[in-house]
Design a protein around this motif. Structure first.
Motif, PDB file in Angstrom:
ATOM      1  N   LYS A   1       0.816  -1.204   0.000  1.00 53.82           N
ATOM      2  CA  LYS A   1       0.000   0.000   0.000  1.00 53.82           C
ATOM      3  C   LYS A   1       0.857   1.264   0.000  1.00 53.82           C
ATOM      4  O   LYS A   1       0.556   2.225  -0.700  1.00 53.82           O
ATOM      5  CB  LYS A   1      -0.939  -0.006   1.200  1.00 53.82           C
ATOM      6  CG  LYS A   1      -1.968   1.088   1.147  1.00 53.82           C
ATOM      7  CD  LYS A   1      -3.192   0.681   1.898  1.00 53.82           C
ATOM      8  CE  LYS A   1      -4.246   1.739   1.770  1.00 53.82           C
ATOM      9  NZ  LYS A   1      -5.368   1.348   0.962  1.00 53.82           N
ATOM     10  N   LYS A   6       2.200   1.838  -3.449  1.00 54.27           N
ATOM     11  CA  LYS A   6       1.142   2.367  -4.325  1.00 54.27           C
ATOM     12  C   LYS A   6       0.900   3.848  -4.046  1.00 54.27           C
ATOM     13  O   LYS A   6       0.721   4.640  -4.957  1.00 54.27           O
ATOM     14  CB  LYS A   6      -0.153   1.578  -4.142  1.00 54.27           C
ATOM     15  CG  LYS A   6      -0.093   0.211  -4.736  1.00 54.27           C
ATOM     16  CD  LYS A   6      -1.389  -0.527  -4.520  1.00 54.27           C
ATOM     17  CE  LYS A   6      -1.274  -1.950  -5.016  1.00 54.27           C
ATOM     18  NZ  LYS A   6      -2.472  -2.727  -4.761  1.00 54.27           N
ATOM     19  N   ARG A   7       0.910   4.184  -2.762  1.00 49.89           N
ATOM     20  CA  ARG A   7       0.718   5.587  -2.374  1.00 49.89           C
ATOM     21  C   ARG A   7       1.831   6.454  -2.965  1.00 49.89           C
ATOM     22  O   ARG A   7       1.569   7.519  -3.518  1.00 49.89           O
ATOM     23  CB  ARG A   7       0.694   5.699  -0.852  1.00 49.89           C
ATOM     24  CG  ARG A   7       0.560   7.106  -0.321  1.00 49.89           C
ATOM     25  CD  ARG A   7       0.575   7.111   1.201  1.00 49.89           C
ATOM     26  NE  ARG A   7      -0.638   6.594   1.759  1.00 49.89           N
ATOM     27  CZ  ARG A   7      -1.718   7.345   2.033  1.00 49.89           C
ATOM     28  NH1 ARG A   7      -1.692   8.622   1.785  1.00 49.89           N
ATOM     29  NH2 ARG A   7      -2.785   6.819   2.552  1.00 49.89           N
ATOM     30  N   LEU A  47      -6.457   6.414  -4.281  1.00 50.17           N
ATOM     31  CA  LEU A  47      -5.840   5.080  -4.194  1.00 50.17           C
ATOM     32  C   LEU A  47      -6.851   3.968  -4.464  1.00 50.17           C
ATOM     33  O   LEU A  47      -6.513   2.937  -5.035  1.00 50.17           O
ATOM     34  CB  LEU A  47      -5.208   4.868  -2.815  1.00 50.17           C
ATOM     35  CG  LEU A  47      -3.793   5.390  -2.651  1.00 50.17           C
ATOM     36  CD1 LEU A  47      -3.352   5.273  -1.205  1.00 50.17           C
ATOM     37  CD2 LEU A  47      -2.834   4.665  -3.569  1.00 50.17           C
ATOM     38  N   GLU A  65      -5.629   1.706  -7.434  1.00 46.51           N
ATOM     39  CA  GLU A  65      -5.268   0.309  -7.184  1.00 46.51           C
ATOM     40  C   GLU A  65      -5.896  -0.638  -8.208  1.00 46.51           C
ATOM     41  O   GLU A  65      -5.338  -1.662  -8.516  1.00 46.51           O
ATOM     42  CB  GLU A  65      -5.700  -0.101  -5.787  1.00 46.51           C
ATOM     43  CG  GLU A  65      -4.874   0.541  -4.705  1.00 46.51           C
ATOM     44  CD  GLU A  65      -5.353   0.180  -3.301  1.00 46.51           C
ATOM     45  OE1 GLU A  65      -6.365  -0.514  -3.172  1.00 46.51           O
ATOM     46  OE2 GLU A  65      -4.699   0.598  -2.354  1.00 46.51           O
TER      47      GLU A  65
END
Length: 151
Positions: free
Chosen positions: A3, A6-7, A145, A149
């Motif tokens: 995560k 991805k951020r 996100l 995602e």
């Protein structure tokens, strides 16, 4: 993908927005310049270059060189058009992401990532505290996100 990773990728994408338009403008300018070069090369007549008649099977090195230049320029234009298409896709993707945000969240994202404002500058411009600006930013990133995602 984690995560946090991805951020960070999302934030890099948002920070890149400012440069995408610059890249689009540069690519367009290069395409225009190559187009003008191609047109000027096409205007050249073989007899004017060497005095030899064209099209009679006589090998003309200048004419062949011009043809090679035209092919090379054409290939370069195709590469630039491909880069331009990718830049527009990236820009449009970011624009679509921004449509998911509330107006204040969107404004914070634009100021922070596109205009590179520091938190205190955003506070001053929007008349909110630093803590509130951070909450707006966190909420915006969380919303983005969710969509980011899945792509």
């Amino acid at each position: 993908m984690e995560k946090d990773e991805k951020r960070e990728r999302l934030k890099r994408l948002l920070y890149s927005y400012t440069y995408i338009q610059f890249e689009i403008d540069c690519i367009n300018e290069n395409i225009i310049n190559l187009g003008e070069a191609i047109n000027s090369q096409r205007d050249i007549n073989v007899p004017e270059l060497t005095g030899l008649p064209g099209g009679n099977g006589i090998t003309d090195t200048v004419y062949n060189s011009v043809e090679k230049i035209l092919v090379t320029y054409g290939q370069e234009v195709a590469k630039l058009e491909n880069r331009l298409e990718k830049a527009f896709e990236k820009k449009n993707y970011i624009d679509d992401l921004l449509k998911l945000l509330e107006p204040l969240e969107k404004q914070v994202v634009i100021l922070k990532y596109f205009k590179k404002y520091k938190t205190w500058m955003i506070c001053s411009k929007l008349n909110y505290s630093g803590r509130q600006i951070d909450r707006f930013n966190d909420r915006a990133i969380k919303k983005l996100l969710e969509v980011y995602e899945t792509n």
